[in-house]
Design a protein around this motif. Structure first.
Motif, PDB file in Angstrom:
ATOM      1  N   PHE A 424       0.635  -1.141  -0.124  1.00 53.27           N
ATOM      2  CA  PHE A 424      -0.182  -0.185   0.080  1.00 53.27           C
ATOM      3  C   PHE A 424       0.999   1.211  -0.061  1.00 53.27           C
ATOM      4  CE2 PHE A 424      -2.247   3.296   2.325  1.00 53.27           C
ATOM      5  CZ  PHE A 424      -3.518   3.592   1.549  1.00 53.27           C
ATOM      6  N   ASN A 425       0.702   2.118  -0.803  1.00 53.66           N
ATOM      7  CA  ASN A 425       1.491   3.343  -1.212  1.00 53.66           C
ATOM      8  C   ASN A 425       0.792   4.541  -0.708  1.00 53.66           C
ATOM      9  OD1 ASN A 425       2.830   5.557  -2.841  1.00 53.66           O
ATOM     10  ND2 ASN A 425       4.366   4.201  -2.411  1.00 53.66           N
ATOM     11  N   PHE A 426       1.471   5.247   0.201  1.00 49.23           N
ATOM     12  CA  PHE A 426       0.850   6.504   0.799  1.00 49.23           C
ATOM     13  C   PHE A 426       0.528   7.660  -0.369  1.00 49.23           C
ATOM     14  CE2 PHE A 426       1.068  10.826   2.261  1.00 49.23           C
ATOM     15  CZ  PHE A 426      -0.060  10.907   3.044  1.00 49.23           C
ATOM     16  N   LEU A 427       1.518   8.122  -1.139  1.00 49.14           N
ATOM     17  CA  LEU A 427       1.230   8.742  -2.231  1.00 49.14           C
ATOM     18  C   LEU A 427       0.361   8.613  -3.338  1.00 49.14           C
ATOM     19  CD1 LEU A 427       5.069  10.515  -2.649  1.00 49.14           C
ATOM     20  CD2 LEU A 427       2.665  11.581  -1.408  1.00 49.14           C
ATOM     21  N   ALA A 428       0.355   7.167  -3.526  1.00 45.93           N
ATOM     22  CA  ALA A 428      -0.720   6.862  -4.699  1.00 45.93           C
ATOM     23  C   ALA A 428      -1.918   6.842  -4.023  1.00 45.93           C
ATOM     24  CB  ALA A 428      -0.367   5.193  -4.852  1.00 45.93           C
ATOM     25  N   THR A 616      11.169   7.160   1.081  1.00 43.84           N
ATOM     26  CA  THR A 616      11.382   6.297   0.054  1.00 43.84           C
ATOM     27  C   THR A 616      11.052   6.520  -1.495  1.00 43.84           C
ATOM     28  OG1 THR A 616      11.839   4.607   1.767  1.00 43.84           O
ATOM     29  CG2 THR A 616      11.738   3.739  -0.380  1.00 43.84           C
ATOM     30  N   GLU A 617       9.437   6.658  -1.368  1.00 50.63           N
ATOM     31  CA  GLU A 617       8.891   6.929  -2.540  1.00 50.63           C
ATOM     32  C   GLU A 617       9.296   8.279  -3.241  1.00 50.63           C
ATOM     33  OE1 GLU A 617       6.090   6.281  -5.492  1.00 50.63           O
ATOM     34  OE2 GLU A 617       6.696   4.962  -3.686  1.00 50.63           O
ATOM     35  N   LEU A 618       9.610   9.412  -2.870  1.00 51.16           N
ATOM     36  CA  LEU A 618      10.003  10.674  -3.144  1.00 51.16           C
ATOM     37  C   LEU A 618      11.376  10.165  -3.925  1.00 51.16           C
ATOM     38  CD1 LEU A 618       9.597  13.071  -0.380  1.00 51.16           C
ATOM     39  CD2 LEU A 618       8.308  12.863  -2.353  1.00 51.16           C
ATOM     40  N   CYS A 619      12.441   9.394  -3.439  1.00 52.39           N
ATOM     41  CA  CYS A 619      13.452   8.920  -4.151  1.00 52.39           C
ATOM     42  C   CYS A 619      13.211   7.946  -5.208  1.00 52.39           C
ATOM     43  CB  CYS A 619      14.392   8.427  -3.103  1.00 52.39           C
ATOM     44  SG  CYS A 619      15.304   9.233  -1.565  1.00 52.39           S
ATOM     45  N   LEU A 674      -2.094  12.983   5.746  1.00 51.55           N
ATOM     46  CA  LEU A 674      -2.993  12.855   4.171  1.00 51.55           C
ATOM     47  C   LEU A 674      -3.823  13.986   4.246  1.00 51.55           C
ATOM     48  CD1 LEU A 674      -4.091  11.143   1.903  1.00 51.55           C
ATOM     49  CD2 LEU A 674      -5.984  10.313   3.491  1.00 51.55           C
ATOM     50  N   ALA A 675      -4.166  14.574   5.128  1.00 55.22           N
ATOM     51  CA  ALA A 675      -4.953  16.104   5.113  1.00 55.22           C
ATOM     52  C   ALA A 675      -3.780  16.939   4.578  1.00 55.22           C
ATOM     53  CB  ALA A 675      -5.543  16.322   6.459  1.00 55.22           C
ATOM     54  N   GLU A 676      -2.648  17.321   5.121  1.00 52.44           N
ATOM     55  CA  GLU A 676      -1.574  17.970   4.779  1.00 52.44           C
ATOM     56  C   GLU A 676      -1.446  17.918   3.231  1.00 52.44           C
ATOM     57  OE1 GLU A 676       2.549  20.229   6.055  1.00 52.44           O
ATOM     58  OE2 GLU A 676       2.001  18.209   6.684  1.00 52.44           O
ATOM     59  N   ALA A 677      -1.236  16.678   2.910  1.00 54.10           N
ATOM     60  CA  ALA A 677      -1.218  16.641   1.374  1.00 54.10           C
ATOM     61  C   ALA A 677      -2.239  16.638   0.495  1.00 54.10           C
ATOM     62  CB  ALA A 677      -0.549  14.764   1.087  1.00 54.10           C
ATOM     63  N   ASP A 678      -3.455  16.570   0.871  1.00 56.26           N
ATOM     64  CA  ASP A 678      -4.701  17.132   0.051  1.00 56.26           C
ATOM     65  C   ASP A 678      -4.580  18.644  -0.029  1.00 56.26           C
ATOM     66  OD1 ASP A 678      -5.229  14.356  -0.188  1.00 56.26           O
ATOM     67  OD2 ASP A 678      -6.931  14.402   1.378  1.00 56.26           O
TER      68      ASP A 678
END
Length: 807
Positions: A424-428, A616-619, A674-678
């Protein structure tokens, strides 16, 4: 859901059916009914008892069912009483002998189930492993002799002699608390390449794999009830696992060992593989076959009984016999049978000396792990060569073919576990992006069928979100228009100010708020919102097949760490590490490793986990340049980091039971992040892009020189930009010092996984086995085999005291 529902309804439906049969026995015969029809129905009551015994492959759906074994004893008693009552109502009955035979078979089957539940209850399971009381050396007798010699004025002293096993234990390296010194590293290299070479075992036969698994199952099943192990058990397991010729053998041993553990706690297998169990099964099956033969040979069935009732009776017999046949086949060809009827040989050449061992080995070879070379997904590795000119198409095609790994593709009916890793990927999830698998061993049909299945849920969720947004906006607009009109009317007409104005603002305008209040209360009470949220998150979960390279990598990491766990204290220190051990071991001091270590030591585990996952996903989304010689190694470590990172996020969000001991407030951190990302994606107008790559580039573009905690405070638990700072630190480390960030990340993720595995409650590990098992269960057991757990605490054996008389 189907198995769970059937398991819960089995007892209830049997009681209901027996009640109907009993009620029917008390009624008078209807005109036209066959004279003996009710006598036949009396045969059905013991059949219900027979089927309540259940199949051999499931006695408990959860561990709590084992604790309720006493309830099943009462169920057996009352079910038997009800069956006897039905039979007594039908006497005289020409089928009485058949009924008694079926009743005996059903009672035995139900007793087997009850015994299996009783023996698998945790208290009884613990008692079965507790050894006889050990009073130790006779201290009182020794001291009496010592006192007598002293009173006789003889020169006397007592010396202690350590056990021979203790003296012969291999010496291990001790990892320093903060850094691995150059001297220790140098001695490690010398031990690997020196004159004294370790003898590596030859490849184990399939039968030996099962025998070792059975041996270790009987040793390490105490992990379930938190028993303490001695150094002998640790050293024996460590020696075997260190000398395996192939890490795949360790994977096979552990998967069979977990299978034994599952069978012992959730099935009848452990009970049936005893002398009493074998006899009971022969008697139960024999009586059922005898009853069927007698019923089949009974004359005049068509005249005495209704035709439909005869068909029902034959169906009950056939299903019962079929289940018995399947149980016998599974019993004869199970791993338990192979392990129980064979034994480990001291000489490997004699391991397959008997025809029975050869037959077992051939049978077990059918269930070997199957691996299939598969290319990585084209979008999963965007590495390019360090060439001055663009590579020709032929070179690019050849290099892409070299980027493959061996994925686990054991056929469904031959495998012992699913063989995949859920991720499960957070950014996806935050960007609602579709992520392609790195490897996909399922084929296009299954892949497309899953997309077809998931498509309606995605659309329904999208429609619900849009409708809720539109309704909120519509209600707000309508409220503003009506409020304006009512206010204008109230200014002009006093009667409107006394009637319409209070009616609307005091009652009508509050209806939407009241509906929302009621919905929120119902949602909180029934946990509706969380359930819907979990279902929606499931759409972003997919399985990555286990690769041989990933298992070898994790195995070698734990094997290396085991060299430093020579004492319970050092083993515990290693198991408590969650990244700092790897960082201090692999980074030189000039790399300012403490800047990275603080991202582990200064944060809670769940906070650190989410932060390293996003970093890790950013890299991972950055396009990198790597030489052709290091391309395969670079991309492999990049893949390991990605898979384990997404897997740990899956455990944190989707498997809270496994992570309850270490999760902390992980759910709150996830929601705040997640709220900050949205909010951030909305401000940058990329919320509808559905691209993880665009999202990562946008996050990395933000200047994060100042600690976000110092700007925002600690009210919000979001770690989005702390993760961005960590990703930039890792990129800077690779640029300045030439250290591969992916090698560091992959080892850190293995350590984070190990920390979660050894701190997860043992009952949670066992509960997961009933749902198919997870990679974390394999790591938990592998750490135990390498002695990296705090349950190896008995470091000293019985010291032998010797009374010495003389000068």
């Amino acid at each position: 859901m189907l198995v769970w529902s059937s398991y819960l309804l089995a007892d209830w439906s049997a009681n209901f059916a027996v009640g109907l049969i009993s009620k029917n026995q008390g009624k008078g015969s209807k005109p036209g009914d066959p004279p003996q029809d009710k006598k036949l129905m009396a045969l059905w009551a013991p059949f219900l008892l027979l089927h309540l015994g259940g199949p051999d492959t499931i006695t408990a759906f959860a561990l709590e069912d084992n604790a309720l074994w006493l309830r099943h004893v009462f169920g057996l008693v009352f079910q038997a009483i009800a069956g006897v009552y039905v039979v007594l109502q039908s006497i005289p009955n020409s089928l009485l002998l058949i009924i008694i035979l079926v009743f005996a078979s059903g009672t035995i089957k139900y007793l087997e189930r009850t015994t299996a539940l009783y023996s698998a209850s945790l208290d009884k399971f613990r008692d079965s492993m507790v050894q006889a009381p050990d009073p130790g050396p006779n201290y009182a007798k020794l001291m009496e002799e010592y006192k007598a010699k002293k009173e006789a004025r003889l020169p006397t002293k007592i010396i202690l002699i350590d056990e021979p096993d203790k003296e012969s234990r291999p010496k291990k390296l001790v990892h320093p608390s903060k850094a691995v010194t150059d001297e220790i590293k140098e001695s490690m290299h010398q031990s690997k390449s020196g004159e004294t070479k370790k003898v590596v075992r030859e490849a184990l036969h399939d039968l030996e794999i099962v025998q070792y698994a059975y041996k270790f199952f009987n040793t390490f099943k105490g992990l379930v009830v938190n028993l303490i192990f001695s150094f002998r058990e640790r050293d024996e397991s460590l020696e075997i696992f260190e000398n395996l010729s192939d890490p795949e053998e360790a994977l096979r041993i552990i998967e069979i060992e977990l299978g034994f553990l599952y069978d012992a706690l959730f099935t009848k297998v452990a009970v049936l593989h005893t002398a009493i169990g074998c006899v009971s099964r022969v008697v139960a099956s024999g009586t059922l076959v005898a009853a069927f033969v007698l019923f089949h040979k009974k004359p005049h069935k068509g005249r005495e009984f209704h035709g439909a009732d005869v068909v029902v009776t034959y169906t009950l017999f056939i299903v019962g016999l079929a289940l018995d046949l399947i149980s016998i086949i599974l019993f004869l060809f199970s791993d338990w049978t192979c392990a129980a009827l064979s034994s480990l040989k001291d000489d490997p050449e004699e391991s397959l000396s008997s025809p029975l061992d050869k037959a077992f080995n051939w049978l077990l070879s059918l269930r070997q792990l199957r691996w299939k070379p598969q290319e990585c997904h084209k979008d999963a590795h965007e590495c390019t060569h360090k060439c001055k000119k663009p590579c020709p198409k032929e070179t690019v095609d050849k290099c892409s073919k070299d980027l493959h790994h061996e994925v686990l593709t054991t056929p469904f009916f031959l495998r012992r576990w699913c063989g995949s890793i859920n991720v499960f990927n957070f950014l996806a999830f935050a960007t609602k992006a579709k992520v392609e698998r790195i490897h996909d061993a399922r084929g296009s049909f299954r892949k497309n069928s899953w997309k077809v299945f998931a498509y309606p849920f995605e659309k329904i969720n999208l429609v619900i979100q849009k409708l809720s947004g539109w309704m909120a906006k519509l209600i707000n607009v309508v409220h503003k228009l009506i409020s304006f009109e009512i206010n204008e009317t109230s200014r002009k007409h006093p009667w409107a100010r006394r009637t319409i104005h209070p009616l609307y603002f005091g009652f009508l305008s509050q209806i939407p708020h009241f509906i929302k209040f009621v919905w929120d209360k119902l949602s909180d009470f029934f946990d509706i919102s969380d359930m819907l949220d979990m279902v929606y998150k499931t759409l972003f979960v997919h399985g990555e097949p286990m690769t041989k390279e990933l298992w070898v990598f994790m195995f070698n990491q734990l094997k290396y760490k085991s060299k430093f766990g020579d004492s319970p204290e050092n083993a515990k220190r290693i198991s408590l590490a969650r990244g700092e051990w790897t960082l201090r071991d692999n980074l030189p001091e000039e790399a300012d490793r403490e800047r990275l270590v603080r991202y582990v030591t200064d944060f809670d585990y769940d906070q650190s986990l989410l932060m390293w996952h996003i970093a890790t996903e950013l890299c991972y989304q950055q396009k990198e340049t790597v030489s052709k010689d290091h391309r395969y190694d670079h991309c492999s470590h990049r893949e390991y980091s990605k898979i384990i990172s997404d897997y740990m996020m899956y455990l944190l969000i989707m498997q809270p039971g496994l992570m309850s001991e270490v999760a902390g407030i992980g759910k709150i951190r996830f929601r705040d992040t997640l709220a900050e990302a949205d909010k951030f994606f909305h401000r940058r107008h990329i919320e509808d892009k559905r691209s993880v790559k665009i999202a990562t580039e946008t996050i990395l573009d933000v200047n994060s020189e100042i600690d976000p905690m110092g700007v925002k405070g600690d009210r919000s638990k979001s770690v989005l930009f702390e993760a961005s700072r960590l990703a930039k630190e890792l990129m800077k480390l690779e640029e300045k010092h030439g250290i591969s960030k992916w090698k560091i990340l992959s080892k850190v993720w293995v350590e984070l996984l190990c920390y979660a595995a050894c701190h997860c409650d043992s009952t949670a590990h066992v509960e997961q086995l009933s749902r198919g098992g997870e990679l974390i269960n394999f790591i938990w057991l592998l750490m135990a085999h390498f002695g990296l757990t705090d349950q190896f605490q008995i470091n000293k054996g019985d010291a032998r005291a010797k009374l010495i008389i003389g000068k």
